[in-house]
Design a protein around this motif. Structure first.
Motif, PDB file in Angstrom:
ATOM      1  N   LYS A 117      -4.533   4.404  -3.896  1.00  0.00           N
ATOM      2  CA  LYS A 117      -4.374   3.067  -4.291  1.00  0.00           C
ATOM      3  C   LYS A 117      -4.280   2.094  -2.935  1.00  0.00           C
ATOM      4  O   LYS A 117      -5.026   1.057  -2.993  1.00  0.00           O
ATOM      5  CB  LYS A 117      -3.157   2.709  -5.150  1.00  0.00           C
ATOM      6  CG  LYS A 117      -3.459   1.423  -5.814  1.00  0.00           C
ATOM      7  CD  LYS A 117      -1.789   1.242  -6.627  1.00  0.00           C
ATOM      8  CE  LYS A 117      -1.931  -0.182  -6.993  1.00  0.00           C
ATOM      9  NZ  LYS A 117      -0.527  -0.413  -7.826  1.00  0.00           N
TER      10      LYS A 117
ATOM     11  N   ARG B  27      -7.803   1.759  -1.822  1.00  0.00           N
ATOM     12  CA  ARG B  27      -8.865   1.791  -2.787  1.00  0.00           C
ATOM     13  C   ARG B  27     -10.475   1.177  -2.421  1.00  0.00           C
ATOM     14  O   ARG B  27     -11.304   1.640  -2.959  1.00  0.00           O
ATOM     15  CB  ARG B  27      -8.434   1.097  -4.015  1.00  0.00           C
ATOM     16  CG  ARG B  27      -7.973  -0.352  -4.064  1.00  0.00           C
ATOM     17  CD  ARG B  27      -7.486  -0.747  -5.337  1.00  0.00           C
ATOM     18  NE  ARG B  27      -6.972  -2.154  -5.368  1.00  0.00           N
ATOM     19  CZ  ARG B  27      -5.492  -2.059  -5.135  1.00  0.00           C
ATOM     20  NH1 ARG B  27      -4.795  -1.258  -5.193  1.00  0.00           N
ATOM     21  NH2 ARG B  27      -5.281  -3.393  -4.881  1.00  0.00           N
TER      22      ARG B  27
ATOM     23  N   LYS C 101      -9.872  12.172 -14.501  1.00  0.00           N
ATOM     24  CA  LYS C 101     -10.433  10.627 -14.203  1.00  0.00           C
ATOM     25  C   LYS C 101      -9.756   9.653 -13.650  1.00  0.00           C
ATOM     26  O   LYS C 101     -10.081   8.385 -13.666  1.00  0.00           O
ATOM     27  CB  LYS C 101     -11.009  10.185 -15.428  1.00  0.00           C
ATOM     28  CG  LYS C 101     -11.985  11.239 -16.254  1.00  0.00           C
ATOM     29  CD  LYS C 101     -13.153  10.737 -16.930  1.00  0.00           C
ATOM     30  CE  LYS C 101     -13.939  11.749 -17.711  1.00  0.00           C
ATOM     31  NZ  LYS C 101     -14.604  13.076 -17.185  1.00  0.00           N
TER      32      LYS C 101
ATOM     33  N   VAL D  18      -9.344   9.835 -10.239  1.00  0.00           N
ATOM     34  CA  VAL D  18      -9.808   9.805  -8.618  1.00  0.00           C
ATOM     35  C   VAL D  18     -11.281  10.256  -8.712  1.00  0.00           C
ATOM     36  O   VAL D  18     -11.807  10.995  -9.654  1.00  0.00           O
ATOM     37  CB  VAL D  18      -9.160  10.862  -7.949  1.00  0.00           C
ATOM     38  CG1 VAL D  18      -9.979  11.268  -6.484  1.00  0.00           C
ATOM     39  CG2 VAL D  18      -7.612  10.310  -7.756  1.00  0.00           C
ATOM     40  N   VAL D  19     -12.236   9.812  -8.039  1.00  0.00           N
ATOM     41  CA  VAL D  19     -13.564  10.109  -7.760  1.00  0.00           C
ATOM     42  C   VAL D  19     -13.820  10.524  -6.497  1.00  0.00           C
ATOM     43  O   VAL D  19     -13.422  10.220  -5.698  1.00  0.00           O
ATOM     44  CB  VAL D  19     -14.540   9.067  -8.372  1.00  0.00           C
ATOM     45  CG1 VAL D  19     -14.389   8.706  -9.578  1.00  0.00           C
ATOM     46  CG2 VAL D  19     -14.502   7.682  -7.485  1.00  0.00           C
TER      47      VAL D  19
ATOM     48  N   TRP E  47     -12.328  10.327  -1.122  1.00  0.00           N
ATOM     49  CA  TRP E  47     -11.743  10.299  -2.631  1.00  0.00           C
ATOM     50  C   TRP E  47     -11.260   8.971  -2.838  1.00  0.00           C
ATOM     51  O   TRP E  47     -10.850   8.168  -1.845  1.00  0.00           O
ATOM     52  CB  TRP E  47     -10.645  11.219  -2.933  1.00  0.00           C
ATOM     53  CG  TRP E  47     -11.237  12.654  -2.851  1.00  0.00           C
ATOM     54  CD1 TRP E  47     -11.455  13.270  -4.042  1.00  0.00           C
ATOM     55  CD2 TRP E  47     -11.143  13.659  -1.914  1.00  0.00           C
ATOM     56  NE1 TRP E  47     -11.990  14.486  -3.920  1.00  0.00           N
ATOM     57  CE2 TRP E  47     -11.920  14.737  -2.606  1.00  0.00           C
ATOM     58  CE3 TRP E  47     -11.492  13.777  -0.648  1.00  0.00           C
ATOM     59  CZ2 TRP E  47     -12.244  15.750  -1.955  1.00  0.00           C
ATOM     60  CZ3 TRP E  47     -11.575  14.764  -0.049  1.00  0.00           C
ATOM     61  CH2 TRP E  47     -12.141  16.034  -0.575  1.00  0.00           C
ATOM     62  N   ARG E  48     -11.627   8.337  -3.889  1.00  0.00           N
ATOM     63  CA  ARG E  48     -11.278   7.075  -4.218  1.00  0.00           C
ATOM     64  C   ARG E  48     -10.501   6.897  -5.785  1.00  0.00           C
ATOM     65  O   ARG E  48     -10.907   7.726  -6.600  1.00  0.00           O
ATOM     66  CB  ARG E  48     -12.455   5.988  -4.326  1.00  0.00           C
ATOM     67  CG  ARG E  48     -13.079   5.627  -3.053  1.00  0.00           C
ATOM     68  CD  ARG E  48     -14.034   4.212  -3.192  1.00  0.00           C
ATOM     69  NE  ARG E  48     -14.625   4.122  -2.102  1.00  0.00           N
ATOM     70  CZ  ARG E  48     -15.945   4.035  -1.866  1.00  0.00           C
ATOM     71  NH1 ARG E  48     -16.750   4.113  -2.836  1.00  0.00           N
ATOM     72  NH2 ARG E  48     -16.446   3.711  -0.720  1.00  0.00           N
ATOM     73  N   ILE E  49      -9.365   6.141  -5.666  1.00  0.00           N
ATOM     74  CA  ILE E  49      -8.808   6.066  -7.153  1.00  0.00           C
ATOM     75  C   ILE E  49      -9.884   5.180  -7.979  1.00  0.00           C
ATOM     76  O   ILE E  49     -10.480   4.358  -7.602  1.00  0.00           O
ATOM     77  CB  ILE E  49      -7.346   5.457  -6.725  1.00  0.00           C
ATOM     78  CG1 ILE E  49      -6.736   5.593  -8.055  1.00  0.00           C
ATOM     79  CG2 ILE E  49      -7.584   4.013  -6.571  1.00  0.00           C
ATOM     80  CD1 ILE E  49      -5.151   5.302  -7.946  1.00  0.00           C
ATOM     81  N   THR E  50      -9.576   5.674  -9.392  1.00  0.00           N
ATOM     82  CA  THR E  50     -10.571   4.898 -10.171  1.00  0.00           C
ATOM     83  C   THR E  50      -9.391   3.708 -10.965  1.00  0.00           C
ATOM     84  O   THR E  50      -8.330   3.725 -10.800  1.00  0.00           O
ATOM     85  CB  THR E  50     -10.990   5.943 -11.284  1.00  0.00           C
ATOM     86  OG1 THR E  50      -9.683   6.481 -12.139  1.00  0.00           O
ATOM     87  CG2 THR E  50     -11.769   6.681 -10.822  1.00  0.00           C
ATOM     88  N   LYS E  51     -10.215   3.120 -11.649  1.00  0.00           N
ATOM     89  CA  LYS E  51      -9.278   2.127 -12.645  1.00  0.00           C
ATOM     90  C   LYS E  51      -8.222   2.934 -13.649  1.00  0.00           C
ATOM     91  O   LYS E  51      -7.310   2.332 -13.535  1.00  0.00           O
ATOM     92  CB  LYS E  51     -10.300   1.217 -13.444  1.00  0.00           C
ATOM     93  CG  LYS E  51      -9.446   0.170 -14.382  1.00  0.00           C
ATOM     94  CD  LYS E  51     -10.179  -0.496 -15.293  1.00  0.00           C
ATOM     95  CE  LYS E  51      -9.722  -1.599 -16.157  1.00  0.00           C
ATOM     96  NZ  LYS E  51      -8.590  -1.243 -16.746  1.00  0.00           N
ATOM     97  N   ASP E  52      -8.405   3.867 -14.023  1.00  0.00           N
ATOM     98  CA  ASP E  52      -7.699   4.685 -14.894  1.00  0.00           C
ATOM     99  C   ASP E  52      -6.510   5.146 -13.873  1.00  0.00           C
ATOM    100  O   ASP E  52      -5.300   5.173 -14.464  1.00  0.00           O
ATOM    101  CB  ASP E  52      -8.261   6.026 -15.586  1.00  0.00           C
ATOM    102  CG  ASP E  52      -9.218   5.705 -16.664  1.00  0.00           C
ATOM    103  OD1 ASP E  52      -9.058   4.230 -17.158  1.00  0.00           O
ATOM    104  OD2 ASP E  52      -9.987   6.305 -17.007  1.00  0.00           O
TER     105      ASP E  52
END
Length: 90
Positions: free
Chosen positions: A19, A22, A59, A61-62, A75-80
């Motif tokens: 995060k 991000r 879902k 992290v992508v 790796w990036r954190i997602t909105k979820d």
């Protein structure tokens, strides 16, 4: 063997690190350093990769290939993932 409470703390530290970064994402070395900075000293790269896959499946992290080096992943954190942390006060 890691306890459920320790695993939860480990996962929280991993997500909080993602995060914080991000907008750019983090590679494995940076994630490992962030976990060590959070107090985790005894983990393997395989354990970190397993937890990242757990978050990908959830879902939260992508995985994103680096544009200049496709073999090195970010790796990036997602909105979820962000929503989950914020819902829990992080």
């Amino acid at each position: 063997m890691i306890s459920n409470a320790q695993l939860e703390l480990f996962r929280d530290a991993l997500l909080r690190s993602l995060k914080a970064a991000r907008s750019i994402g983090l590679g494995l070395p940076a994630i490992e350093l962030a976990l060590m900075t959070s107090g985790f000293r005894h983990f393997t790269r395989a354990e970190v990769e397993d937890e990242l896959q757990y978050f990908v499946d959830a879902k939260f992290v992508v995985e994103v290939p680096k544009s200049h080096s496709f073999g090195n992943k970010l790796w990036r954190i997602t909105k979820d993932g962000i929503d989950d942390l914020e819902k829990r006060g992080f």
